[in-house]
Every structure is written in structure tokens, then in C-alpha cells.
Design a protein around this motif. Structure first.
Motif, PDB file in Angstrom:
ATOM      1  N   ASP A 105       0.821  -1.208   0.000  1.00 15.05           N
ATOM      2  CA  ASP A 105       0.000   0.000   0.000  1.00 15.05           C
ATOM      3  C   ASP A 105       0.861   1.267   0.000  1.00 15.05           C
ATOM      4  O   ASP A 105       0.585   2.214  -0.735  1.00 15.05           O
ATOM      5  CB  ASP A 105      -0.932   0.001   1.216  1.00 15.05           C
ATOM      6  N   VAL A 106       1.915   1.275   0.806  1.00 17.31           N
ATOM      7  CA  VAL A 106       2.795   2.437   0.860  1.00 17.31           C
ATOM      8  C   VAL A 106       3.528   2.612  -0.470  1.00 17.31           C
ATOM      9  O   VAL A 106       3.743   3.741  -0.925  1.00 17.31           O
ATOM     10  CB  VAL A 106       3.784   2.313   2.047  1.00 17.31           C
ATOM     11  N   ALA A 107       3.895   1.525  -1.118  1.00  9.97           N
ATOM     12  CA  ALA A 107       4.563   1.611  -2.426  1.00  9.97           C
ATOM     13  C   ALA A 107       3.652   2.273  -3.457  1.00  9.97           C
ATOM     14  O   ALA A 107       4.113   3.079  -4.269  1.00  9.97           O
ATOM     15  CB  ALA A 107       4.984   0.228  -2.895  1.00  9.97           C
ATOM     16  N   ASP A 108       2.358   1.947  -3.424  1.00 11.96           N
ATOM     17  CA  ASP A 108       1.411   2.596  -4.339  1.00 11.96           C
ATOM     18  C   ASP A 108       1.309   4.089  -4.059  1.00 11.96           C
ATOM     19  O   ASP A 108       1.208   4.900  -4.984  1.00 11.96           O
ATOM     20  CB  ASP A 108       0.028   1.951  -4.220  1.00 11.96           C
ATOM     21  N   ARG A 109       1.341   4.462  -2.782  1.00 11.85           N
ATOM     22  CA  ARG A 109       1.260   5.879  -2.427  1.00 11.85           C
ATOM     23  C   ARG A 109       2.542   6.630  -2.792  1.00 11.85           C
ATOM     24  O   ARG A 109       2.502   7.800  -3.168  1.00 11.85           O
ATOM     25  CB  ARG A 109       0.994   6.035  -0.934  1.00 11.85           C
ATOM     26  N   LEU A 110       3.690   5.953  -2.672  1.00 14.60           N
ATOM     27  CA  LEU A 110       4.967   6.603  -2.973  1.00 14.60           C
ATOM     28  C   LEU A 110       5.194   6.757  -4.475  1.00 14.60           C
ATOM     29  O   LEU A 110       6.006   7.588  -4.893  1.00 14.60           O
ATOM     30  CB  LEU A 110       6.122   5.811  -2.363  1.00 14.60           C
ATOM     31  N   ALA A 111       4.509   5.981  -5.286  1.00 17.78           N
ATOM     32  CA  ALA A 111       4.686   6.067  -6.740  1.00 17.78           C
ATOM     33  C   ALA A 111       4.344   7.461  -7.254  1.00 17.78           C
ATOM     34  O   ALA A 111       4.906   7.907  -8.260  1.00 17.78           O
ATOM     35  CB  ALA A 111       3.837   5.013  -7.436  1.00 17.78           C
ATOM     36  N   ASP A 112       3.453   8.163  -6.572  1.00 16.54           N
ATOM     37  CA  ASP A 112       3.093   9.525  -6.973  1.00 16.54           C
ATOM     38  C   ASP A 112       4.071  10.571  -6.445  1.00 16.54           C
ATOM     39  O   ASP A 112       4.151  11.671  -6.981  1.00 16.54           O
ATOM     40  CB  ASP A 112       1.692   9.870  -6.452  1.00 16.54           C
ATOM     41  N   ARG A 113       4.818  10.219  -5.398  1.00 15.34           N
ATOM     42  CA  ARG A 113       5.645  11.218  -4.716  1.00 15.34           C
ATOM     43  C   ARG A 113       7.119  11.185  -5.088  1.00 15.34           C
ATOM     44  O   ARG A 113       7.785  12.217  -5.006  1.00 15.34           O
ATOM     45  CB  ARG A 113       5.506  11.040  -3.201  1.00 15.34           C
ATOM     46  N   ILE A 114       7.661  10.006  -5.420  1.00 18.40           N
ATOM     47  CA  ILE A 114       9.089   9.921  -5.735  1.00 18.40           C
ATOM     48  C   ILE A 114       9.288   9.398  -7.156  1.00 18.40           C
ATOM     49  O   ILE A 114       8.389   8.801  -7.733  1.00 18.40           O
ATOM     50  CB  ILE A 114       9.846   9.026  -4.723  1.00 18.40           C
ATOM     51  N   GLU A 115      10.468   9.636  -7.688  1.00 18.50           N
ATOM     52  CA  GLU A 115      10.794   9.201  -9.040  1.00 18.50           C
ATOM     53  C   GLU A 115      11.790   8.056  -9.010  1.00 18.50           C
ATOM     54  O   GLU A 115      12.711   8.042  -8.198  1.00 18.50           O
ATOM     55  CB  GLU A 115      11.405  10.349  -9.841  1.00 18.50           C
ATOM     56  N   GLU A 116      11.625   7.154  -9.948  1.00 16.56           N
ATOM     57  CA  GLU A 116      12.557   6.040 -10.090  1.00 16.56           C
ATOM     58  C   GLU A 116      13.754   6.515 -10.916  1.00 16.56           C
ATOM     59  O   GLU A 116      13.578   7.085 -11.985  1.00 16.56           O
ATOM     60  CB  GLU A 116      11.841   4.894 -10.812  1.00 16.56           C
TER      61      GLU A 116
END
Length: 151
Positions: free
Chosen positions: A15-26
Motif C-alpha cells: 500500500d505504501v509503495a502505491d502511495r509513494l509512486a506519486d511522490r518519488i521518481e525512479e
């Protein structure tokens, strides 16, 4: 209030990974980087970067303040000895510190983690509330009767 300790780690990290996908860049180099000396190939998951960042955020929240060295030990693995002559036995090897350091820097830019001088990284109050909100949502979605007492 539900916390990180009340929900299963795999569901929370997802769940946190889905939320972080909008906030950080790979980073662009991640598709070529191995996660440690013990690996032969880079990770094959499409969302590897976000899952690792979520896992790091959870570890910092539970064990912080914690440094990159200790985190690389936790993300390391077993390095097998040679099989041709059996010269050396199995030993442990650390995980990639660059991946850990870059992910922590991105989390720090988002205000979820902060540097404690001489101690490592620790979670901020914003990061703690971010994780608590995610844990609350995960607990609401879970259909496990043994966890109902936390709701």
C-alpha cells in the motif's frame, strides 16, 4: 489508532509503495543496477523502486535511527563459496548501499525521513502519520478476523 506494528508487513509495504509512486521518481539507472553482490541480475519487478522505498520507510520507522550500513546488512544475502574446489564456505554480503542511500534521500526530500546527526536516519512526524494512515487503510481492507481487535 492503528500503527505500523498492527498490520502485516507485506500488505503495508504494498500500500505504501502505491502511495509513494506519486511522490518519488525512479532513477534511470535502476534497471541496470544489482541489489547486492550476491545477485547476478537486476530486479525484475516493475515497481521495485517503490517497494524498496516503502520497505525502507517501514524499517526506519520501526528501528530508527538507523544508518545506511546497517540497512545494507539487512538487505544483503548469502554469498556462496566456490563449488569448483570448495575453497571457501558460505558468507554474508551486504546489499547495495547506493540504492538504499538514494531512496532515503528521496524520502528525505519528501519530508518523511530526516537525518539525525551521527545516528543515521529517523522518521519525521509527517512520515509517521503517512505510515499510520496507510496502516489504517490496510487494516480496513483486510479480511482477517484475528486482526479485528485492532480496529
Amino acid at each position: 489508532m492503528v500503527s505500523v506494528y498492527d498490520v502485516p508487513a507485506d500488505a503495508l509495504i504494498e500500500d505504501v509503495a502505491d502511495r509513494l509512486a506519486d511522490r518519488i521518481e525512479e532513477p534511470e539507472w535502476i534497471e541496470f543496477a544489482k541489489t547486492g553482490q550476491t545477485r547476478e541480475l537486476p530486479p525484475e519487478q516493475d515497481d521495485f523502486w517503490y517497494v524498496r522505498a516503502a520497505s525502507l520507510l517501514r524499517k526506519v520507522a520501526k528501528e530508527g535511527p538507523i544508518g545506511v550500513d546497517r540497512l545494507s546488512t539487512e538487505y544483503g544475502g548469502r554469498k556462496r563459496g566456490t563449488t569448483r574446489y570448495r575453497v571457501s564456505g558460505n558468507s554474508s554480503a551486504p546489499g547495495s548501499k547506493k540504492i538504499i542511500r538514494t531512496a532515503l534521500q528521496q524520502l528525505e526530500e519528501e519530508g518523511l525521513v530526516e537525518t539525525a546527526k551521527g545516528q543515521g536516519r529517523r522518521i519525521t512526524s509527517e512520515g509517521q502519520s503517512f505510515l499510520d494512515n496507510a496502516a489504517d487503510d490496510v487494516l480496513a481492507e483486510l479480511d482477517r478476523p484475528e486482526l479485528e481487535r485492532y480496529a
